[in-house]
Write an enzyme that holds these catalytic residues in place. Sequence first.
Site, PDB file in Angstrom:
ATOM      1  N   SER A 250    -116.174  73.505  27.478  1.00 29.01           N
ATOM      2  CA  SER A 250    -116.911  72.358  28.003  1.00 29.01           C
ATOM      3  C   SER A 250    -118.293  72.824  28.442  1.00 29.01           C
ATOM      4  CB  SER A 250    -116.162  71.737  29.180  1.00 29.01           C
ATOM      5  OG  SER A 250    -116.133  72.644  30.271  1.00 29.01           O
ATOM      6  N   LYS A 251    -119.070  71.886  28.985  1.00 26.76           N
ATOM      7  CA  LYS A 251    -120.444  72.194  29.372  1.00 26.76           C
ATOM      8  C   LYS A 251    -120.531  73.299  30.418  1.00 26.76           C
ATOM      9  CE  LYS A 251    -122.599  67.750  28.304  1.00 26.76           C
ATOM     10  NZ  LYS A 251    -123.290  66.567  28.830  1.00 26.76           N
ATOM     11  N   ARG A 252    -119.487  73.447  31.221  1.00 26.00           N
ATOM     12  CA  ARG A 252    -119.558  74.477  32.269  1.00 26.00           C
ATOM     13  C   ARG A 252    -119.577  75.881  31.682  1.00 26.00           C
ATOM     14  NH1 ARG A 252    -114.207  72.976  32.386  1.00 26.00           N
ATOM     15  NH2 ARG A 252    -112.671  74.647  32.205  1.00 26.00           N
TER      16      ARG A 252
END
Length: 482
Positions: A250-252
């Site tokens: 994911s974006k993290r």
Amino acid sequence: MKIENLFPLDPNVKVRTRFAPSPTGYLHVGGARTALYSWLYAKHNNGEFVLRIEDTDLERSTPEATQAILEGMEWLNLAWDHGPYFQTKRFDRYNQVIDQMLEEGTAYRCYCSKERLDELRTQQENNKEKAKYDRHCLHDHSHSPDEPHVIRFKNPQEGSVIFDDAVRGRIEISNSELDDLIIRRTDGSPTYNFCVVVDDWDMGITHVVRGEDHINNTPRQINILKALNAPVPTYAHVSMINGDDGQKLSKRHGAVSVMQYRDDGYLPEALINYLVRLGWGHGDQEIFSREEMIELFDLHSVSKSASAFNTEKLQWLNQHYIRSLDPNYVAKHLAWHMKDQGIPYENGVALAELIPVLGERAKTLKELAAQSRYFYQEFDSYDEKAVAKNFKPEAIVPLTKLLEKLTALSVPEDWTVENIHQAMNDTATELDIGMGKVGMPFRLAVTGSGQSPSMDITAKLVGKDRTLARIQKAIEFIQNKG
């Protein structure tokens, strides 16, 4: 009445695959890997690759997302043979098939209210039964077709759906587990699972490569295909991609959009090479040309296990391709970053000449562009640590002598790497000092930094006028520093 196939298909094509993203966001790396595997399998088998945009989610689909998907596919050089096709432009076709299914009894109208369906679901949950439609409307002919209703597929109630997944092996789902799913909503729009089936049939798709999150859809789609007397493709469900921490990517974890990797300075060859190895391999080989991928790729060699994304490995591959690809090709990608960083690269050394010089030090094109700024622009300050170490008063003498020797070189005949190196050597010899006492002040003067490629090649590419002016400026800086 036979439902005609709207796509004239070449009977000589044995394999036809597809990539079918929904335009509700950017093209992410998981989708890109699925597209790559699908594309490679088609090319390996001298087949064809179809691009289809599944835009039936009218609320979430956007033209911007569609453009982002097309841009990502083009940047990765995953060229499609047919398409892009858009599901929203094929509603007439879907409705034609649904009407035929109603005639043949493989679909039926359902007039149940939301309240009745909610009540049914609650009752089934209380009885610890699987929530599914009870076929209340299957034999109910008391309603008019003009009343609001949905169309449901009449799923078989006996037996099982069995298919041999090219990645996961044999999968069997009992038909008793499956619902009579809705294939057309009250507003007349067809649903995702139905559109996919008609598209795969019409487009002659022989192999469906997609994410494992679609496994639950596959038995439903197979049953609809069988109801249409349509051929059933081979399915291959690939595992998800996790981040370094084992959680779903994911974006993290950093960039997940394909074009973000472009913006971060990666070459498409590096990302493609990295993605193909996220779940597939050939022995211990790490680096694959596109031709090798096409020659060696096989769906049966794709791993069932989730893959972990490793940014350091991607950076290693990217540096390899920066160094090994044709500098003229890399320069075209580097130019984007030069513009993005506002570096006026048009007036100066050709980018293709810089790449072999700076490529050893840069993991990304973004880094390479930043490191190249002094070749094209003047700088206002020097690295402070390097100044303390290399711009002491005694550096004025070697810089002054080197300035004299370099001034004597004519351009372009004598402004060569060899002659610049000789001028540095002669300066050190005549002053009886080590080469570092010449080279380090020279480096700081010309680049503003304590690190750079070899100063003979650096000065050659910076050019004579800029080099001389910067040495003079450095001498004055040291004198004023006192």
